[in-house]
Enzyme design. Structure first.
Site, PDB file in Angstrom:
ATOM      1  N   CYS A   1       0.824  -1.211   0.000  1.00  0.00           N
ATOM      2  CA  CYS A   1       0.000   0.000   0.000  1.00  0.00           C
ATOM      3  C   CYS A   1       0.865   1.271   0.000  1.00  0.00           C
ATOM      4  CB  CYS A   1      -0.986  -0.011   1.163  1.00  0.00           C
ATOM      5  SG  CYS A   1      -2.375   1.122   0.917  1.00  0.00           S
TER       6      CYS A   1
ATOM      7  N   HIS B   1      -3.511  -5.157   0.399  1.00  0.00           N
ATOM      8  CA  HIS B   1      -3.002  -5.532   1.723  1.00  0.00           C
ATOM      9  C   HIS B   1      -2.960  -7.054   1.864  1.00  0.00           C
ATOM     10  CE1 HIS B   1      -2.757  -1.680   4.003  1.00  0.00           C
ATOM     11  NE2 HIS B   1      -3.551  -1.273   3.019  1.00  0.00           N
TER      12      HIS B   1
ATOM     13  N   GLU C   1      -1.234  -8.770   3.885  1.00  0.00           N
ATOM     14  CA  GLU C   1      -0.974  -9.224   5.255  1.00  0.00           C
ATOM     15  C   GLU C   1      -2.235  -9.756   5.942  1.00  0.00           C
ATOM     16  OE1 GLU C   1      -1.785  -4.748   5.858  1.00  0.00           O
ATOM     17  OE2 GLU C   1      -1.128  -6.120   4.278  1.00  0.00           O
TER      18      GLU C   1
END
Length: 276
Positions: free
Chosen positions: A113, A221, A223
């Site tokens: 990001c 994202h 993660e």
């Protein structure tokens, strides 16, 4: 066995709107520890506390995280406006030269990001202050309401270059991703290869051409639930492989057109890629 040390770029934050802190999302640490297989350590990203030289000698790789403040437009030759939002000049002062040094040394990093945008700016690129205001573009921002699951839900496809690094990593030319960003790439920096795009043309996946090491970055994202997601998992696994190589003293030769030069080998390919 000693795990590679991954420096997680921290963000400045006011706890209870009063107490200054450096913060990092738990999801980042979980992905680095449990998917990449590395030791996650939060970096207080401020030149008053750390230097780029110290970081390069202390870590085997870097996770360039997302963050609410944006890269200051003066870093790419533009004047700030209200649309550019908030800034973190201390983070700019560390991450931008850190990216350039890692590219030169072959030291691995993974951009997410804001980190994706930092990689582009560090190599001379520019950013749009607000993607959703552009003709024909979608709203890529986080939904204002809902649970964490709803905010990080898969919302749009990303088309990857046939035969490119991300295609070979994911085993698919189209994958579904979340989207939680307002800004995006306007002009690509020198050597930045746009390897994946959203349906509206917004760049979503990049790497640095002819860099000797792992230089992958994504606008979404990964993660979030990285260990369970068939797109996120191989990305963090490949990053972990690159960090282990750096810890072992293996220094890749310049040739990022081959996937293995960016830490992307056949062993990192997912068993069940998330096709559309």
């Amino acid at each position: 066995m000693v795990r590679p040390k991954v420096g997680i770029i921290g963000n400045s934050y006011l706890m209870n709107d009063q107490y200054p802190t450096h913060a990092g999302g738990t999801m980042n640490s979980d992905a680095v520890a449990n998917v990449s297989g590395c030791l996650p350590l939060l970096i207080p990203t401020d030149p008053r506390y750390v230097s780029v030289e110290e970081l390069l000698e202390s870590f085997d790789g870097f996770l360039l995280t997302g963050g609410r403040p944006n890269v200051h437009p003066e870093e790419y030759g533009e004047d700030p406006t209200e649309a550019h939002g908030d800034f973190d000049r201390a983070r700019d002062a560390i991450t931008l030269p850190l990216v350039r040094a890692c590219v030169e040394r072959g030291q691995p990093f993974l951009g997410i990001c804001r980190g994706f945008q930092e990689v582009n700016v560090a190599l001379g690129g520019t950013l749009y202050p607000e993607i959703r205001d552009l003709p024909g573009r979608s709203n890529h921002r986080m939904p204002p309401d809902g649970t964490i699951e709803e905010k990080f839900a898969l919302r749009h496809p990303v088309t990857l270059t046939e035969g490119g690094l991300f295609h070979q990593l994911f085993g698919a030319t189209e994958v579904m991703t979340n989207t939680l960003h307002g800004q995006g790439i306007k002009t690509a920096g020198a050597r930045i290869v746009i390897d994946g795009q959203a349906q509206d043309g917004t760049p979503e996946a990049i790497y640095v051409k002819d860099a000797p090491g792992f230089t992958l970055a994504v606008q979404w994202h990964p993660e979030y639930r990285a260990g369970e997601d068939p797109v996120s998992r191989p990305l963090f696994e490949a990053f972990g492989t690159a960090a282990r190589s750096w810890l072992a003293g293996v220094r890749p030769a310049p040739c990022s057109s081959r996937p293995e030069a960016a830490g992307v080998g056949s062993e990192a390919l997912p068993r069940a890629p998330r096709y559309l």
